[in-house]
Motif scaffolding. Sequence first.
Motif, short mmCIF file in Angstrom:
data_model
loop_
_atom_site.label_atom_id
_atom_site.label_comp_id
_atom_site.label_asym_id
_atom_site.label_seq_id
_atom_site.Cartn_x
_atom_site.Cartn_y
_atom_site.Cartn_z
N TYR A 124 45.79 57.72 47.55
CA TYR A 124 45.60 56.91 46.36
C TYR A 124 44.12 56.50 46.27
CZ TYR A 124 50.67 56.47 46.82
OH TYR A 124 52.02 56.73 46.94
N LEU A 125 43.40 57.11 45.33
CA LEU A 125 41.99 56.78 45.10
C LEU A 125 41.78 56.24 43.69
CD1 LEU A 125 40.33 59.97 46.68
CD2 LEU A 125 40.84 57.79 47.79
N ASP A 126 42.83 55.94 42.98
CA ASP A 126 42.76 55.60 41.56
C ASP A 126 42.11 54.25 41.33
OD1 ASP A 126 45.40 53.57 41.23
OD2 ASP A 126 45.59 55.08 42.79
N ASN A 127 41.62 54.08 40.09
CA ASN A 127 41.05 52.81 39.62
C ASN A 127 39.89 52.33 40.50
OD1 ASN A 127 42.91 51.69 37.28
ND2 ASN A 127 44.25 52.64 38.80
N ASN A 128 38.90 53.23 40.66
CA ASN A 128 37.65 52.90 41.32
C ASN A 128 36.51 53.38 40.43
OD1 ASN A 128 38.02 51.73 44.19
ND2 ASN A 128 39.57 53.34 44.13
N ASN A 129 35.34 53.57 41.00
CA ASN A 129 34.18 54.09 40.26
C ASN A 129 33.65 55.34 40.93
OD1 ASN A 129 33.89 52.01 38.17
ND2 ASN A 129 33.37 50.63 39.85
N LEU A 130 34.54 56.15 41.44
CA LEU A 130 34.16 57.38 42.14
C LEU A 130 33.64 58.41 41.14
CD1 LEU A 130 37.21 57.53 44.55
CD2 LEU A 130 34.88 56.81 45.12
N GLN A 131 32.66 59.20 41.59
CA GLN A 131 32.04 60.21 40.74
C GLN A 131 32.10 61.57 41.44
OE1 GLN A 131 28.09 58.83 39.95
NE2 GLN A 131 28.76 57.09 38.72
N GLY A 132 31.62 62.60 40.69
CA GLY A 132 31.54 63.92 41.27
C GLY A 132 32.85 64.68 41.21
N PRO A 133 32.88 65.88 41.80
CA PRO A 133 34.07 66.73 41.71
C PRO A 133 35.09 66.42 42.81
CG PRO A 133 32.33 67.88 42.87
CD PRO A 133 31.75 66.54 42.48
N ILE A 134 36.25 67.00 42.65
CA ILE A 134 37.24 67.01 43.74
C ILE A 134 36.79 68.06 44.74
CG2 ILE A 134 39.63 67.47 44.35
CD1 ILE A 134 40.43 66.66 41.55
N PRO A 135 36.64 67.72 46.02
CA PRO A 135 36.21 68.72 46.99
C PRO A 135 37.16 69.92 47.02
CG PRO A 135 36.13 66.51 47.95
CD PRO A 135 36.84 66.39 46.64
N VAL A 136 36.58 71.12 47.02
CA VAL A 136 37.42 72.32 47.06
C VAL A 136 38.20 72.39 48.37
CG1 VAL A 136 35.95 73.62 45.49
CG2 VAL A 136 35.46 73.66 47.94
N THR A 137 37.71 71.70 49.40
CA THR A 137 38.39 71.72 50.69
C THR A 137 39.71 70.94 50.66
OG1 THR A 137 36.99 69.85 51.35
CG2 THR A 137 36.30 72.03 52.05
N PHE A 138 40.01 70.26 49.56
CA PHE A 138 41.29 69.55 49.46
C PHE A 138 42.47 70.52 49.55
CE2 PHE A 138 41.23 64.97 47.79
CZ PHE A 138 40.25 64.63 48.70
N ASN A 139 42.21 71.80 49.39
CA ASN A 139 43.27 72.79 49.55
C ASN A 139 43.84 72.80 50.96
OD1 ASN A 139 44.26 74.49 47.37
ND2 ASN A 139 42.11 74.89 46.97
N ARG A 140 43.14 72.16 51.90
CA ARG A 140 43.64 72.12 53.28
C ARG A 140 44.73 71.06 53.46
NH1 ARG A 140 37.72 71.63 56.15
NH2 ARG A 140 36.78 73.53 55.28
N LEU A 141 44.88 70.16 52.51
CA LEU A 141 45.83 69.06 52.65
C LEU A 141 47.23 69.53 52.30
CD1 LEU A 141 43.67 66.20 51.08
CD2 LEU A 141 44.02 66.69 53.51
N THR A 142 47.74 70.45 53.07
CA THR A 142 48.98 71.14 52.70
C THR A 142 50.23 70.27 52.86
OG1 THR A 142 49.03 72.09 54.93
CG2 THR A 142 48.05 73.42 53.18
N ASN A 143 50.11 69.12 53.50
CA ASN A 143 51.26 68.21 53.60
C ASN A 143 51.26 67.16 52.50
OD1 ASN A 143 52.75 69.08 55.99
ND2 ASN A 143 50.89 68.55 57.13
N LEU A 144 50.25 67.19 51.65
CA LEU A 144 50.12 66.17 50.61
C LEU A 144 51.27 66.27 49.61
CD1 LEU A 144 47.96 63.96 50.14
CD2 LEU A 144 46.94 65.48 48.43
N LYS A 145 51.89 65.10 49.34
CA LYS A 145 52.99 65.04 48.37
C LYS A 145 52.59 64.31 47.10
CE LYS A 145 56.63 65.07 51.91
NZ LYS A 145 57.77 64.32 52.49
N ARG A 146 51.69 63.33 47.21
CA ARG A 146 51.32 62.52 46.06
C ARG A 146 49.81 62.33 46.06
NH1 ARG A 146 54.77 59.01 43.03
NH2 ARG A 146 53.56 57.60 41.69
N LEU A 147 49.17 62.65 44.92
CA LEU A 147 47.71 62.54 44.79
C LEU A 147 47.40 61.81 43.50
CD1 LEU A 147 44.83 63.23 45.69
CD2 LEU A 147 45.09 65.46 44.58
#
Length: 424
Positions: free
Chosen positions: A165-188
């Motif tokens: 959960y990274l929502d409702n902040n002031n984060l910038q830039g792209p989603i890292p392409v390496t997020f493809n490694r989070l293969t157990n992720l259920k909720r983003l």
Amino acid sequence: MLSLTLTSSHFHLFLTLSLFLTSFVTDSATHWSDTQLLKELKNNLNPVSITPGSCIFSWDFSYDPCDNLFTDKFTCGFRCDAVVSGTTRLTELTLDPAGYSGTLSATWNLPYLQTLDVSNNFFSGPIPDSFSNLTRLTRLGLSKNSLTGTIPSSLSSLSNLQELYLDNNNLQGPIPVTFNRLTNLKRLEMQSNKLNGVLPSLSSLNNLYYLDLSFNLFTGRFPSSLPESLVQISMRNNSLSGALEPESLRNLNYLEVVDLTANRLSGAVPFALFELPSLQQVALSFNEFSHLEAPYALEMHSGIIAVDLSNNELGGFLPLFPALMPRLSALSLENNKFVGMIPTQYALKTVFPEAGIAPFERLLLGGNYLFGAIPSPLMALQPGSAMVRLVDNCLYRCPISFFFCQGGQQKSFEECKRFSRFIP
């Protein structure tokens, strides 16, 4: 490899700190590095934000944090379960939403931590790279803070992560392409930031069922492939453009909700969308779609309940198939460029639905170029029985005595003829 055992009592500590730090006792049941992290976390907070009664207010380091569960020194905010080499390790750290401010720049070295949630506060600064040390983490909650900077690619090393959960902040830039490694992720959840760039492929996240990237600045096309496990997708209020390709939808057999409202998508609304077996809600309003493809089979077995295609550039005659969808009860086609007469089937589904067929409880057709007489079954519709809106069309006689004609005028004869010379 360390073997860990769980104590029979399973310490459950939820703590809140005091304003004074004192030295920690020498013979501690709590691992020294875990205690040091708690001290660092407190030291990085703005003291003014630590109000009496808040979780961190009760933290008192003159006592062993993990060894006071059944004493009057009990504090809140963490849980200690794992016993390694005679010392207890933190497995959960959750701060109450008490308006804490400061940074998260402590050295996060809690290798047995499984849950970290500091949501609904005012933490600022970047997401620490040292979060990558939390190798057993399954849930990371940073929602509703004031975090800045980019999303560190080091988060991709959290291979056990299931919820992020990274929502409702002031984060910038792209989603890292390496997020493809989070293969157990259920909720983003990354909604309501300032993230930008082109969406990377997330197709390898084959356990992901909930994805929310709404209210950001993403550009480019809708992803050509998505995890087949998805149940809900929300990418509303971005700047996605181009066509919504059928190939990107075909295998989403578990998808129940898709919300792409307020982008710049164009071309056809593909028929493949309406053939998804689990789909219930479709929201594509405020885009630039030009036409609506009808499914191949008119005998619909769709489970879709609500469709919102309002505020696009959709043209042609009103399609018949929505009136044949057995569970569809909310349809909005307002503010498009549809022409022709309102099909009688729309009126029958609203007023006299067949057994086993859901009636239109919400039928919004205003703001088009529909012409001709109002279908006679609608004349029997009573106010309060359904929400029907036919204003701002080219309908022959839509007097305000009918509630569905109230709230606006029909277009002028001149405007209707300018749009299409076939309008009588």
